[in-house]
Write an enzyme that holds these catalytic residues in place. Sequence first.
Site, short mmCIF file in Angstrom:
data_model
loop_
_atom_site.label_atom_id
_atom_site.label_comp_id
_atom_site.label_asym_id
_atom_site.label_seq_id
_atom_site.Cartn_x
_atom_site.Cartn_y
_atom_site.Cartn_z
N ARG A 66 -0.04 -74.09 -35.48
CA ARG A 66 -0.07 -75.20 -36.18
C ARG A 66 -1.78 -75.09 -36.85
O ARG A 66 -2.68 -75.07 -36.40
CB ARG A 66 -0.32 -76.59 -35.32
CG ARG A 66 1.15 -77.00 -34.58
CD ARG A 66 2.01 -77.50 -35.77
NE ARG A 66 1.69 -78.76 -35.85
CZ ARG A 66 2.31 -79.50 -36.94
NH1 ARG A 66 3.30 -78.89 -37.70
NH2 ARG A 66 2.22 -80.65 -36.93
N VAL A 123 9.05 -72.79 -28.11
CA VAL A 123 10.12 -73.14 -26.92
C VAL A 123 11.54 -73.27 -27.93
O VAL A 123 11.54 -73.72 -28.79
CB VAL A 123 9.91 -74.84 -26.56
CG1 VAL A 123 10.90 -75.20 -25.70
CG2 VAL A 123 8.52 -74.83 -26.00
N ASP A 232 3.81 -90.34 -33.31
CA ASP A 232 5.22 -90.01 -34.09
C ASP A 232 6.38 -89.85 -33.38
O ASP A 232 7.10 -88.90 -33.22
CB ASP A 232 4.77 -88.89 -34.87
CG ASP A 232 5.63 -88.50 -35.98
OD1 ASP A 232 6.56 -89.30 -36.34
OD2 ASP A 232 5.62 -87.55 -36.91
N ASN A 237 11.02 -85.11 -33.49
CA ASN A 237 9.87 -84.25 -32.94
C ASN A 237 9.97 -83.84 -31.52
O ASN A 237 9.20 -83.61 -30.87
CB ASN A 237 8.68 -85.33 -33.19
CG ASN A 237 8.28 -85.29 -34.54
OD1 ASN A 237 8.36 -84.42 -35.34
ND2 ASN A 237 7.28 -86.34 -34.86
N ASP A 250 4.20 -82.47 -31.97
CA ASP A 250 3.53 -83.42 -33.13
C ASP A 250 2.89 -84.43 -32.79
O ASP A 250 3.20 -85.75 -32.75
CB ASP A 250 4.56 -83.78 -34.26
CG ASP A 250 5.00 -82.66 -35.13
OD1 ASP A 250 4.47 -81.53 -34.89
OD2 ASP A 250 5.94 -82.95 -35.74
N GLU A 252 -0.40 -85.45 -33.72
CA GLU A 252 -1.40 -85.70 -34.69
C GLU A 252 -1.70 -86.97 -34.92
O GLU A 252 -2.85 -87.56 -35.55
CB GLU A 252 -1.41 -84.83 -35.95
CG GLU A 252 -0.17 -85.48 -36.88
CD GLU A 252 0.04 -84.28 -38.12
OE1 GLU A 252 -0.70 -83.68 -38.24
OE2 GLU A 252 1.03 -84.54 -38.83
#
Length: 363
Positions: A66, A123, A232, A237, A250, A252
């Site tokens: 990322r 994964v 999120d 996700n 995710d 963030e």
Amino acid sequence: MAMAPRPRTTRDPEELAHRLTVWLAARLPGAKAVDVTVPASNGLSSETLLFDIEHPEPPLRACALRLAADPSAYTVFPVYDMVRQYRTMRTVARCTDLPVPEVRWLEEDPGPLGAPFFVMERVAGRVPPDVMPYTYEGNWLHAAGDAEREHLEAATIGLLARLHNQVPVTEAEFLRLPGEGDALRRHVTAQRAYYEWVVDGLARSPLIEQAFDRLEDLWPRDPGPPVLNWGDARIGNVIYDGFDPVAVLDWEMAALAPREVDLGWTVYLHRFFQDLTVAFGQRGLPGFLRRDRIESRYAELTGHTPQDMDFFTLYAALRHAIVMLRIAYRQAHFGEVAVPADPDTLILHHGSLRAMVQGSYWD
């Protein structure tokens, strides 16, 4: 946060692959990064690289990287704090039984790839698609049976319940947002600041500003204590093996906030897809991820009955609208669209947001 064009990247994938191999070899002598790819489904903010490690004894074989967004590419968010994401994933992995991918390396120096990044295990599994959304015909989740979707729904709400119940707030203090007031007030204040950043020098959105005013009218009397929010929180996700979650992604947007911030996001982001699907003449998945079922299942799992959900679903729609507006202005920046006289029409779900402001959406 889909149904909008994927953000462009200004980075050269081949150059990234070369620089990644140089960086990796310095940490794992003799290692090579091979089969480096930039997935077509790259996210709306940070960028993802997929690669394998070629080495006799690799700590990880299949990896995902990322990378903070390129500042020159008119980013969706003003800040990409990779250290914060890294710490969040490590905290969740340490404090809960959620399936969080192992995070192996954090690189804070922007030199190697042009921005900070972290590397985690990749994964295997499948993700409900955003484009075209899983509510449209022609994808694995839409084609599944009702019992299979119900299993996936129950397992996914279980993720939220366990996250909120298992992480001690003291372990997540680094996610406390700055400012004055309780966690909810700080969260909304941060969203106001984000909106001001989005419209700086550009047309403001009367609808978004009306939504902020409506939030004040609906403000909860007691928002409750904060918990670690995923941020999120949506099925797009999550990686699933069959219909079981095997990786939660995710982080963030993670923050300390009331439980209902995550729940409102889960409810509304599904409704966003469902509303669009119906508007395009398809039935969608009307029985899936219903608000009443999400609330009742969460209450059963946690002992906490969700409160003030009209407020929190409006807040989710408002937050999503700010992101959509930024993406539209990003398209205008690159000459892909023209800004109309009414900037509210740039918000894909302006109709449902207006209905929420007026109090008629859930009628």
